[in-house]
Scaffold this motif. Structure first.
Motif, short mmCIF file in Angstrom:
data_model
loop_
_atom_site.label_atom_id
_atom_site.label_comp_id
_atom_site.label_asym_id
_atom_site.label_seq_id
_atom_site.Cartn_x
_atom_site.Cartn_y
_atom_site.Cartn_z
N THR A 1 0.86 -1.20 0.00
CA THR A 1 0.00 0.00 0.00
C THR A 1 0.89 1.24 0.00
OG1 THR A 1 -0.03 0.38 2.38
CG2 THR A 1 -1.62 -1.23 1.54
N PRO A 2 0.27 2.43 -0.12
CA PRO A 2 1.06 3.66 -0.05
C PRO A 2 1.87 3.79 1.24
CG PRO A 2 -1.13 4.13 -0.89
CD PRO A 2 -1.14 2.69 -0.47
N MET A 3 1.41 3.18 2.33
CA MET A 3 2.17 3.28 3.59
C MET A 3 3.54 2.62 3.45
SD MET A 3 1.12 2.18 7.46
CE MET A 3 0.10 3.62 7.77
N LEU A 4 3.59 1.50 2.75
CA LEU A 4 4.86 0.80 2.55
C LEU A 4 5.77 1.62 1.64
CD1 LEU A 4 5.46 -1.90 3.88
CD2 LEU A 4 5.09 -3.01 1.69
N VAL A 5 5.17 2.24 0.64
CA VAL A 5 5.96 3.10 -0.25
C VAL A 5 6.54 4.26 0.56
CG1 VAL A 5 5.86 4.60 -2.29
CG2 VAL A 5 4.56 2.45 -2.26
N GLY A 6 5.72 4.79 1.49
CA GLY A 6 6.19 5.87 2.36
C GLY A 6 7.38 5.47 3.21
N VAL B 1 9.82 1.43 0.67
CA VAL B 1 9.73 0.12 0.01
C VAL B 1 9.02 0.33 -1.31
CG1 VAL B 1 8.89 -2.25 0.24
CG2 VAL B 1 9.62 -0.99 2.26
N ASP B 2 9.79 0.68 -2.32
CA ASP B 2 9.18 1.13 -3.57
C ASP B 2 9.58 0.30 -4.77
OD1 ASP B 2 7.52 2.66 -4.98
OD2 ASP B 2 8.75 4.48 -4.98
N GLY B 3 10.69 -0.39 -4.68
CA GLY B 3 11.18 -1.12 -5.85
C GLY B 3 11.25 -2.61 -5.57
N GLU B 4 11.60 -3.37 -6.60
CA GLU B 4 11.66 -4.84 -6.47
C GLU B 4 12.69 -5.25 -5.41
OE1 GLU B 4 9.57 -7.13 -7.49
OE2 GLU B 4 8.50 -5.36 -8.20
N ALA B 5 13.84 -4.52 -5.35
CA ALA B 5 14.90 -4.91 -4.41
C ALA B 5 14.41 -4.75 -2.96
CB ALA B 5 16.13 -4.04 -4.64
N GLU B 6 13.72 -3.64 -2.69
CA GLU B 6 13.23 -3.42 -1.32
C GLU B 6 12.16 -4.46 -0.96
OE1 GLU B 6 13.25 -0.98 -3.57
OE2 GLU B 6 14.69 0.52 -2.84
N ARG B 7 11.31 -4.75 -1.93
CA ARG B 7 10.27 -5.76 -1.67
C ARG B 7 10.91 -7.11 -1.37
NH1 ARG B 7 5.20 -3.85 -4.09
NH2 ARG B 7 5.71 -1.69 -4.44
#
Ligand code: NAD
Length: 256
Positions: free
Chosen positions: A187-192, A195-201
């Motif tokens: 969700t946007p909270m994770l992006v905040g 955690v925005d790219g494949e590596a972070e995920r």
């Protein structure tokens, strides 16, 4: 659930919008509550365009004075509330030595005090009717120590215990109060949190020492719909004998 009325806070967010959508598709009229007016309007437009029953209520849970009057307005417009979903939340991360007073206060104002204010306003209307179900979102962080999550995790632990104590008080009226404790959800909270790219995920799924030690055994981030399904279950008659319970939805990340 057909014909029931629900109030969902955080309805403009990733998980809240998914819950609002799932409830609407089951015939529930949804009062969608959030302080982000633009995203809220977008969420409600999408639901009503599909012919579903949802109305937007712009409310800042931090404004103590707004909550009681907002609940009164919701009942005037949609009818007596059957369900409350406490899903609004904020996340401030940082080591304790870096957290400011403002980080702590802002976190507790929404994640703990917001849950108290909204639950008190709604449950006082449910008690005379002797029916209702409340589900509060917490986090798997509420029960597991992690670096940089002290304020957030403490606020979610407060929301969890508050909801269970409330459930104990109102069980005699047939009102059930439960908690959903999600893990990392896309969700946007994770992006905040960056955690925005494949590596972070991938690093969350694989596990980072001291942050997410075990990773996620089911090998994926939760989708908002995965979490919404748990809310719908706990609100529904399928959970008619479940109360004071916290249901973890984290792909096994907290190892049970
Ligand atoms: P999100 O940021 O997409 O949604 C949160 C929503 O809460 C936003 O729409 C925001 O505007 C609203 N909100 C914040 N402060 C408010 C206030 N003062 N008044 C009214 N509304 C307010 O995040 P999300 O991931 O959908 O999170 C929903 C809930 O799930 C939160 O409580 C969060 O802590 C919890 N949670 C999320 C995750 C995750 O990984 N995304 C994991 C565990 C728990």
């Amino acid at each position: 659930m057909e014909g029931k009325v629900a109030l969902v806070t955080g309805a403009a967010g990733g998980i809240g919008a998914a819950i609002a959508g799932e409830l609407c598709r089951r015939g529930v009229s949804v009062a969608a509550v959030d302080c982000d007016e633009d995203r809220l309007a977008h969420t409600v437009e999408k639901l009503t365009a599909d012919g579903l029953r949802a109305e937007a209520f712009s409310v800042d849970l931090v404004g103590r004075t707004q909550v009681d009057s907002a609940v009164a307005e919701v009942e005037d417009r949609l009818g007596p509330l059957d369900f409350l979903v406490n899903c609004a939340g904020v996340l401030r991360t940082g080591d304790v030595t870096d957290l400011t007073d403002q980080d702590w206060d802002a976190t507790f104002a929404v994640n703990a005090t917001g849950v108290f204010l909204m639950s008190r306003a709604v449950v006082s209307r449910m008690v005379p009717r002797r029916r209702g179900a409340i589900v509060t979102v917490a986090s798997n962080a509420a029960g597991t120590a992690r670096t940089q999550m002290a304020a957030y995790a403490a606020s979610k632990a407060a929301a969890t215990v508050f909801t269970k104590c409330l459930g104990l008080e109102v069980a005699r009226y047939g009102i059930r109060c439960n908690v959903v404790a999600p893990g990392s959800t896309d969700t946007p909270m994770l992006v905040g949190m960056g955690v925005d790219g494949e590596a972070e995920r991938a690093s969350i799924i694989d596990g980072i020492p001291e942050h997410y030690k075990a990773g996620i055994p089911l090998r994926k981030l939760a989708l908002p719909s995965d979490v919404a399904d748990a809310f719908v279950f706990l609100l529904s008659d399928h959970a008619s004998h479940i109360t004071l319970h916290s249901l973890t939805v984290d792909g096994g990340a907290t190892l049970g």
